[in-house]
Design an enzyme around this catalytic site. Structure first.
Site, PDB file in Angstrom:
ATOM      1  N   PHE A  10       8.707 -38.353  41.878  1.00 17.12           N
ATOM      2  CA  PHE A  10       9.720 -37.220  42.023  1.00 17.12           C
ATOM      3  C   PHE A  10      10.001 -37.381  43.714  1.00 17.12           C
ATOM      4  O   PHE A  10       9.021 -37.466  44.677  1.00 17.12           O
ATOM      5  CB  PHE A  10       9.172 -36.022  41.822  1.00 17.12           C
ATOM      6  CG  PHE A  10      10.092 -34.749  42.242  1.00 17.12           C
ATOM      7  CD1 PHE A  10      11.483 -34.659  41.602  1.00 17.12           C
ATOM      8  CD2 PHE A  10       9.632 -33.968  42.914  1.00 17.12           C
ATOM      9  CE1 PHE A  10      12.144 -33.578  41.909  1.00 17.12           C
ATOM     10  CE2 PHE A  10      10.480 -32.565  43.302  1.00 17.12           C
ATOM     11  CZ  PHE A  10      11.667 -32.588  42.869  1.00 17.12           C
ATOM     12  N   SER A  78       3.048 -40.874  39.850  1.00 18.92           N
ATOM     13  CA  SER A  78       3.493 -39.394  40.020  1.00 18.92           C
ATOM     14  C   SER A  78       4.216 -38.828  38.911  1.00 18.92           C
ATOM     15  O   SER A  78       3.775 -38.969  37.599  1.00 18.92           O
ATOM     16  CB  SER A  78       4.048 -39.235  41.452  1.00 18.92           C
ATOM     17  OG  SER A  78       4.137 -38.037  41.748  1.00 18.92           O
ATOM     18  N   MET A  79       5.447 -38.447  39.171  1.00 24.98           N
ATOM     19  CA  MET A  79       6.288 -38.006  38.033  1.00 24.98           C
ATOM     20  C   MET A  79       6.609 -39.181  37.259  1.00 24.98           C
ATOM     21  O   MET A  79       6.952 -39.096  36.022  1.00 24.98           O
ATOM     22  CB  MET A  79       7.662 -37.382  38.579  1.00 24.98           C
ATOM     23  CG  MET A  79       8.561 -36.615  37.559  1.00 24.98           C
ATOM     24  SD  MET A  79      10.061 -36.040  38.283  1.00 24.98           S
ATOM     25  CE  MET A  79      11.219 -37.647  38.458  1.00 24.98           C
ATOM     26  N   ASP A 176      -5.826 -37.097  47.302  1.00 19.72           N
ATOM     27  CA  ASP A 176      -4.652 -36.744  46.997  1.00 19.72           C
ATOM     28  C   ASP A 176      -4.348 -35.315  47.426  1.00 19.72           C
ATOM     29  O   ASP A 176      -4.950 -34.501  46.748  1.00 19.72           O
ATOM     30  CB  ASP A 176      -4.265 -37.124  45.512  1.00 19.72           C
ATOM     31  CG  ASP A 176      -2.704 -36.932  45.147  1.00 19.72           C
ATOM     32  OD1 ASP A 176      -2.100 -36.331  45.833  1.00 19.72           O
ATOM     33  OD2 ASP A 176      -2.357 -37.644  44.424  1.00 19.72           O
ATOM     34  N   HIS A 206      -1.944 -39.715  47.906  1.00 21.07           N
ATOM     35  CA  HIS A 206      -1.038 -39.761  46.765  1.00 21.07           C
ATOM     36  C   HIS A 206      -0.351 -41.150  46.691  1.00 21.07           C
ATOM     37  O   HIS A 206      -0.690 -41.549  45.429  1.00 21.07           O
ATOM     38  CB  HIS A 206      -0.081 -38.580  47.030  1.00 21.07           C
ATOM     39  CG  HIS A 206       0.737 -38.548  45.792  1.00 21.07           C
ATOM     40  ND1 HIS A 206       0.273 -38.053  44.753  1.00 21.07           N
ATOM     41  CD2 HIS A 206       2.207 -38.639  45.583  1.00 21.07           C
ATOM     42  CE1 HIS A 206       1.233 -38.051  43.628  1.00 21.07           C
ATOM     43  NE2 HIS A 206       2.393 -38.461  44.398  1.00 21.07           N
TER      44      HIS A 206
END
Length: 231
Positions: A10, A78-79, A176, A206
Site C-alpha cells: 500500500f 505488505s498489502m 517492523d 517493514h
C-alpha cells in the site's frame, strides 16, 4: 515454464520487491512480473481508487502469467501479501510467499522506538532521517479514502484464510513499525495450508527486501520455491 508474480504494498511501488525479484531473475530462468497497482508507483494518485481495482489489476496480471506458465508462484509484500492470499484462494497457484503481510497494521511499540531513534539522530539531520521520510510520505501522500479502501480490502480477505491450501512461507521483520509481529502469527494460525513456515527476521523493519537480514530472506524464499518438503 515457471512464473512468479511479485505484488508491492500500500502506497508503494514495485521497488519494494525489486531486490528479491532481481535475485530470483539472476538465479533462475523464471518469468518474473512486478506490476504497479492502480494509483501507486513513483507518484501516488490514490484519490478515487477503490480496493476492488487493486484486486482486479492483480488478477489480470496473474491470469496473463498463468496463460504462459505451467507453474505459478505469488509473492506479496505488505498489502500485496493480503492480495496474494485473495489470489491463492481464488486461483490454482503453486506456492505463496507472504512478506510483512498486513493483516494487522501499525505496531505502536515499534513506532515509539522509531520516533525515539529519529530524536536521537538530532534535529539537524531530522529531515534526512530515513525513518522520518518513510512516515512523512505515508502520512502526507495518502488520502483518507485510500486508507479506508485498504481496510476494506483486509476485512474482505481475512475470512478467506482458512480456505487457502497452497504451501506458504510467511516472513516478518521483528522490528517492523508498520505491521506488528502478531500479524504474521495470526496469518500462520489462520491460513489453511498444511505446509507452511513462519520466518522471523530479527533485525529487519517493514521493508524486509532491504533489511539487514535480506540475504537470509532471499535464500529462504529461493529454497522454499525450489524444493519440496515439510515446513
Amino acid at each position: 515454464m515457471i512464473g512468479c508474480l511479485c505484488i508491492h504494498g500500500f502506497t508503494g511501488s514495485p521497488g519494494e520487491v525489486a531486490p528479491l525479484a532481481e535475485y530470483l531473475r539472476k538465479r533462475t530462468d523464471w518469468m518474473i512480473k512486478t506490476p504497479t497497482l492502480p494509483g501507486h508507483g513513483q507518484r501516488l494518485q490514490l484519490k478515487g481508487i477503490t480496493y476492488d481495482q487493486w484486486f482486479r489489476s492483480a488478477e489480470e496480471e496473474l491470469q496473463a502469467l498463468m496463460e504462459r506458465c505451467e507453474t505459478v508462484y505469488v509473492v506479496g509484500f505488505s498489502m500485496g501479501g493480503v492480495i496474494a492470499v485473495y489470489l491463492a484462494e481464488k486461483y490454482k497457484i503453486d506456492k505463496l510467499v507472504l512478506l510483512s503481510a498486513a493483516f494487522y497494521y501499525v505496531n505502536p511499540r515499534q513506532l515509539i522506538k522509531d520516533i525515539h531513534e529519529i530524536i536521537r539522530d538530532g534535529w539537524r539531520s531530522f529531515r534526512e532521517n530515513p525513518l522520518f521520510i518513510r512516515y512523512k510520505n505515508k502520512i502526507f501522500a495518502t488520502p483518507l479514502t485510500a486508507i479506508l479502501e485498504f481496510r476494506k480490502l483486509v476485512n474482505e480477505v481475512r475470512p478467506l484464510l482458512p480456505r487457502v491450501r497452497v504451501p506458504a512461507l510467511i516472513v516478518q521483520g521483528e522490528k517492523d513499525g508498520i505491521v506488528p509481529p502478531k500479524s504474521a502469527r495470526y496469518l500462520y494460525e489462520q491460513i489453511g495450508s498444511e505446509k507452511k513456515k513462519l520466518l522471523f527476521l530479527p533485525d529487519s523493519y517493514h521493508h524486509v527486501c532491504y533489511g539487514p537480514d535480506r540475504h537470509i530472506l532471499f535464500m529462504e524464499v529461493e529454497n522454499f520455491l525450489l524444493e519440496n518438503g515439510d515446513y
